[in-house]
Motif scaffolding. Structure first.
Motif, PDB file in Angstrom:
ATOM      1  N   UNK A  59     -45.374 -52.838  48.676  1.00  0.00           N
ATOM      2  CA  UNK A  59     -43.857 -51.793  49.007  1.00  0.00           C
ATOM      3  C   UNK A  59     -43.350 -51.973  50.478  1.00  0.00           C
ATOM      4  N   UNK A  60     -44.254 -51.502  51.278  1.00  0.00           N
ATOM      5  CA  UNK A  60     -44.140 -51.752  52.671  1.00  0.00           C
ATOM      6  C   UNK A  60     -43.259 -53.524  52.765  1.00  0.00           C
ATOM      7  N   UNK A  61     -44.289 -54.047  52.447  1.00  0.00           N
ATOM      8  CA  UNK A  61     -43.908 -55.894  52.602  1.00  0.00           C
ATOM      9  C   UNK A  61     -42.812 -55.417  52.191  1.00  0.00           C
ATOM     10  N   UNK A  62     -42.016 -55.646  50.901  1.00  0.00           N
ATOM     11  CA  UNK A  62     -41.133 -55.486  51.034  1.00  0.00           C
ATOM     12  C   UNK A  62     -40.221 -55.313  50.616  1.00  0.00           C
ATOM     13  N   UNK A  63     -40.520 -53.331  51.438  1.00  0.00           N
ATOM     14  CA  UNK A  63     -39.188 -53.350  52.306  1.00  0.00           C
ATOM     15  C   UNK A  63     -38.555 -53.623  53.750  1.00  0.00           C
ATOM     16  N   UNK A  64     -39.439 -54.110  54.651  1.00  0.00           N
ATOM     17  CA  UNK A  64     -39.717 -55.123  55.689  1.00  0.00           C
ATOM     18  C   UNK A  64     -38.800 -56.635  55.420  1.00  0.00           C
ATOM     19  N   UNK A  65     -38.828 -56.611  53.902  1.00  0.00           N
ATOM     20  CA  UNK A  65     -38.086 -58.353  53.705  1.00  0.00           C
ATOM     21  C   UNK A  65     -36.955 -57.512  53.012  1.00  0.00           C
ATOM     22  N   UNK A  66     -36.640 -56.818  52.438  1.00  0.00           N
ATOM     23  CA  UNK A  66     -35.301 -56.231  51.703  1.00  0.00           C
ATOM     24  C   UNK A  66     -34.588 -55.162  52.332  1.00  0.00           C
ATOM     25  N   UNK A  67     -34.484 -55.215  54.118  1.00  0.00           N
ATOM     26  CA  UNK A  67     -34.370 -53.884  54.668  1.00  0.00           C
ATOM     27  C   UNK A  67     -32.975 -53.595  53.764  1.00  0.00           C
ATOM     28  N   UNK A  68     -31.771 -53.667  53.795  1.00  0.00           N
ATOM     29  CA  UNK A  68     -30.687 -54.135  53.511  1.00  0.00           C
ATOM     30  C   UNK A  68     -30.505 -54.113  52.266  1.00  0.00           C
ATOM     31  N   UNK A  69     -32.070 -54.394  50.868  1.00  0.00           N
ATOM     32  CA  UNK A  69     -31.400 -54.225  49.838  1.00  0.00           C
ATOM     33  C   UNK A  69     -31.965 -53.269  49.432  1.00  0.00           C
ATOM     34  N   UNK A  70     -31.919 -53.066  47.913  1.00  0.00           N
ATOM     35  CA  UNK A  70     -32.347 -52.071  46.772  1.00  0.00           C
ATOM     36  C   UNK A  70     -33.234 -52.952  45.158  1.00  0.00           C
ATOM     37  N   UNK A  71     -34.697 -52.077  46.505  1.00  0.00           N
ATOM     38  CA  UNK A  71     -35.956 -53.409  45.335  1.00  0.00           C
ATOM     39  C   UNK A  71     -35.957 -52.645  43.570  1.00  0.00           C
ATOM     40  N   UNK A  72     -35.904 -53.037  42.298  1.00  0.00           N
ATOM     41  CA  UNK A  72     -36.155 -52.339  41.485  1.00  0.00           C
ATOM     42  C   UNK A  72     -36.495 -52.198  40.865  1.00  0.00           C
ATOM     43  N   UNK A  73     -38.258 -50.861  41.305  1.00  0.00           N
ATOM     44  CA  UNK A  73     -39.661 -51.667  40.157  1.00  0.00           C
ATOM     45  C   UNK A  73     -39.189 -50.930  39.287  1.00  0.00           C
ATOM     46  N   UNK A  74     -40.115 -51.469  37.664  1.00  0.00           N
ATOM     47  CA  UNK A  74     -40.726 -51.196  36.611  1.00  0.00           C
ATOM     48  C   UNK A  74     -41.986 -51.531  36.752  1.00  0.00           C
ATOM     49  N   UNK A  75     -42.708 -50.077  35.561  1.00  0.00           N
ATOM     50  CA  UNK A  75     -44.067 -50.355  35.853  1.00  0.00           C
ATOM     51  C   UNK A  75     -44.604 -51.024  35.152  1.00  0.00           C
ATOM     52  N   UNK A  76     -45.872 -52.013  35.237  1.00  0.00           N
ATOM     53  CA  UNK A  76     -46.419 -52.523  34.356  1.00  0.00           C
ATOM     54  C   UNK A  76     -47.875 -52.022  34.011  1.00  0.00           C
ATOM     55  N   UNK A  77     -49.074 -52.898  32.960  1.00  0.00           N
ATOM     56  CA  UNK A  77     -49.738 -51.876  32.599  1.00  0.00           C
ATOM     57  C   UNK A  77     -50.845 -51.818  33.333  1.00  0.00           C
ATOM     58  N   UNK A  78     -50.644 -52.393  34.628  1.00  0.00           N
ATOM     59  CA  UNK A  78     -52.120 -52.479  35.590  1.00  0.00           C
ATOM     60  C   UNK A  78     -52.047 -51.365  36.478  1.00  0.00           C
TER      61      UNK A  78
END
Ligand SMILES: *[C@@H]1O[C@H](CO)[C@@H](O)[C@H](O)[C@H]1NC(C)=O
Ligand SMILES: *[C@@H]1O[C@H](CO)[C@@H](O)[C@H](O)[C@H]1NC(C)=O
Length: 458
Positions: free
Chosen positions: A122-141
Motif C-alpha cells: 500500500x505504501x509503495x502504491x501511495x508513493x507511486x500515486x501520490x496525487x491519484x486515488x487508488x480503489x482497492x477491492x478484496x481478493x480471496x487471499x
C-alpha cells in the motif's frame, strides 16, 4: 433559406462540441501475490524460497531477480511495475483500480505478517500515486474487512465508503466531476462458503440500492471486483445462486453499467453477457502482475491502462503492458548488482487495434467472440491472437486444441454455470463425432457446432 442552413450548421457544430469526448485514463492492476520470501537463490519447488540447509543440495538454478514463471511476485517485480506506471503519469491518469490478492497465499498464515506485507505494498502504491486515488477491492487471499484494513486505505476513500468497507468489504465512489460511479464489490461474499451469510445478504441489498439510485440519477457505473462471474475450465468463483443473481442484476441494469472489471484468473480475457440473445454487457479480466497461475500455469506480468470518456465513463480502449520476464531476467543478470534496470515494460497491444473492433461495446465483443470459434483459417488466426494475449505472450499459450478452444468460447459467452457445461459438452460430443480433435475445418461439423452452441446460448 440561408438562415436555416446557417442555423443547421450551428446546431451541428454545437452538437459536435457537446459530444466531444473528454479523454481520461485509469489503470487496472491486479493479483500482485507479493511473496516477501521470494529469493533468486530460492527453490522453485518451494515457491522460490530458500530451501532449508538439509535436503536442498543440487537442486539449484539461479532464479531471476524479478521473478520466476513458477512463483509469485518478488518485491523487485512489484517495484518495477510501479516504476513503469509512474513514467506514464503524464497521460491524464484519473484513478487506479486495484483488484485484490495483494499477498501470496503461501507467504504466511500469521495475520500480522500478512498485514505488514499489505502495508508495504500500500505504501509503495501511495508513493507511486501520490496525487491519484487508488480503489482497492478484496481478493480471496486478502484479509476479511476490518478496522485495520480500513485504516490502511483511509487516504484513498471518503468517510461513507470507509464505513461499508469496514463492515462488508464493499463501497461506492461518486466521481465528483462526472456522471460516473464506481461500485467496488467484495466478490468473496459470492463464493460458496460465504454466499449464505449475513454480510452477503447485506451486500446484495446494498448493491441493488446503489444501482437503483444510479439509474434515478442518470449515472453510469463501473462494477469492480476480484473474481468475475461465470465459469472457466478451472473455477466457478461464485456459488450457483450468487452467479445467477449477479447476472440477473447486470441484465436489469445493463443500460447504466459502462463496464465490469475483474482479475483473479491471472489471464487476459473477457466476458459477454446476453439478455434474450442480445449482448447487453461486458466484463474484462485483466492479467496479473504475478507470473504464476494457481494451481499451475504461467504468464508474463501485465498492467493495463484504460482510455475512457471521463464525462460519462464510456470505455474507449485499453493498452495492455507487459514485462517479458525471461528477457528481463536475462538482461538483469548481465547488468550485475542493481539489475532491475534490465526490466523493460512495453506495450503489448491496444484492444481496438489488435482485434479490429469498431468500439468497446457488448455488441463488438460479441462479434469478436464469434470470430474465436474455430472455423475458417482466418478465424483460427484470430483465436491464436486471443490465446497469445490470454497468457500475456508466455509460450504456454500455444497448447490449445479444438476442445480447449471451445472451452474458451464457452467461458466468454456462457456465464450461467449450466449453460457453460452444456456448451462445453456439446462441443466435446461434436468433436468426438467428427473424429478429429485438433483442427476443425470441415464446414459441416462447424455448422452443426454453431447450431448446437447457439441453442445452448439461447
Ligand atoms: C516491510 O517494510 C519494512 C521496512 O522497509 C521491512 O523491514 C519489512 O521487512 C517489510 N515487510 C514485508 C513483509 O514486506
Ligand atoms: C497503442 O496506442 C497508443 C496511442 O493511443 C500508441 O502510442 C501505441 O504505440 C499503441 N501501441 C501498440 C502496441 O499498438
Amino acid at each position: 433559406m440561408k438562415i436555416v442552413s446557417l442555423l443547421l450548421t450551428l446546431v451541428c457544430v454545437m452538437t459536435f462540441k457537446v459530444t466531444h469526448a473528454k479523454i481520461g485514463y485509469f489503470w487496472h492492476i491486479t493479483d500482485f501475490h507479493y511473496d516477501p520470501l521470494y529469493t533468486a537463490q530460492g527453490d522453485t519447488r518451494r515457491h522460490c524460497r530458500r530451501a532449508d540447509e538439509r535436503g536442498s543440495s543440487g537442486h539449484h538454478r539461479a532464479l531471476g531477480r524479478l521473478g520466476d514463471y513458477s512463483c509469485d511476485s518478488s518485491l523487485e517485480l512489484i517495484q518495477s511495475a510501479l516504476r513503469y506506471m509512474r513514467t506514464r503519469h503524464s497521460e491524464n491518469v484519473e484513478f487506479v483500480l486495484w483488484t485484490g490478492d495483494i499477498v501470496a497465499d503461501q507467504y504466511s498464515s500469521n495475520e500480522d505478517n500478512r498485514y505488514q506485507a499489505i502495508r508495504n505494498v500500500t505504501e509503495l502504491l501511495r508513493m507511486t500515486f501520490s496525487s491519484h486515488f487508488v480503489f482497492p477491492v478484496l481478493g480471496h487471499t486478502d484479509p476479511a474487512p476490518s478496522e485495520t484494513l480500513t485504516n490502511l486505505w483511509s487516504h484513498w476513500l471518503p468517510m461513507e465508503a470507509l464505513q461499508t468497507l469496514k463492515n462488508g468489504g464493499y463501497y461506492t465512489i461518486e466521481q465528483s466531476h462526472s456522471k460516473l460511479r464506481i461500485v467496488a464489490l467484495n466478490t468473496n461474499l459470492f463464493s460458496l462458503g460465504e454466499a449464505n451469510g449475513v454480510h452477503a445478504r447485506r451486500q446484495w441489498e446494498w448493491l441493488d440500492q446503489v444501482l437503483e439510485k444510479a439509474t434515478t440519477n442518470n449515472e453510469m457505473v463501473y462494477i469492480v471486483g476480484h473474481a468475475a462471474p461465470g465459469s472457466d475450465s478451472r473455477y466457478n468463483a461464485y456459488s450457483v445462486d450468487a452467479n445467477t443473481k449477479y447476472l440477473r442484476l447486470v441484465r436489469r441494469h445493463a443500460r447504466i453499467i459502462a463496464g465490469q472489471f475483474f482479475g483473479h484468473l491471472h489471464v487476459d480475457t473477457f466476458r459477454v453477457i446476453y439478455d434474450k440473445e442480445q449482448p447487453v454487457s461486458w466484463a474484462f479480466l485483466a492479467p496479473s502482475v504475478s507470473p504464476h497461475h494457481d494451481p499451475a500455469g504461467s504468464s508474463n506480468p501485465g498492467l493495463r491502462l484504460y482510455k475512457f470518456d471521463s464525462d460519462n465513463g464510456k470505455v474507449l480502449d485499453y493498452t495492455q503492458f507487459y514485462l517479458d520476464l525471461a528477457v528481463a531476467n536475462r538482461a538483469g543478470a548481465g547488468a550485475g548488482a542493481g539489475a532491475v534496470a534490465g526490466a523493460e515494460w512495453v506495450a503489448e497491444y491496444n484492444l481496438t487495434q489488435y482485434y479490429v473492433l469498431r468500439d468497446v461495446s457488448a455488441e463488438s465483443l460479441h462479434h469478436l467472440a464469434d470470430k474465436l470459434r474455430i472455423g475458417t483459417t482466418q478465424e483460427m488466426t484470430m483465436f491464436y491472437k486471443y490465446l497469445r494475449a490470454y497468457n500475456v505472450r508466455h509460450e504456454s499459450a500455444d497448447n490449445c486444441d479444438g476442445a480447449c478452444a471451445h472451452q474458451h468460447f464457452c467461458a466468454i459467452t456462457c456465464l450461467e454455470h449450466i449453460a457453460y457445461r452444456q456448451c462445453v459438452e456439446a462441443a466435446a460430443s461434436a468433436l468426438a463425432a467428427s473424429g478429429r480433435s485438433a483442427s476443425l475445418t470441415a464446414p459441416l461439423v462447424n455448422m452443426i457446432l454453431t447450431l448446437i452452441i447457439s441453442i445452448v446460448v439461447l
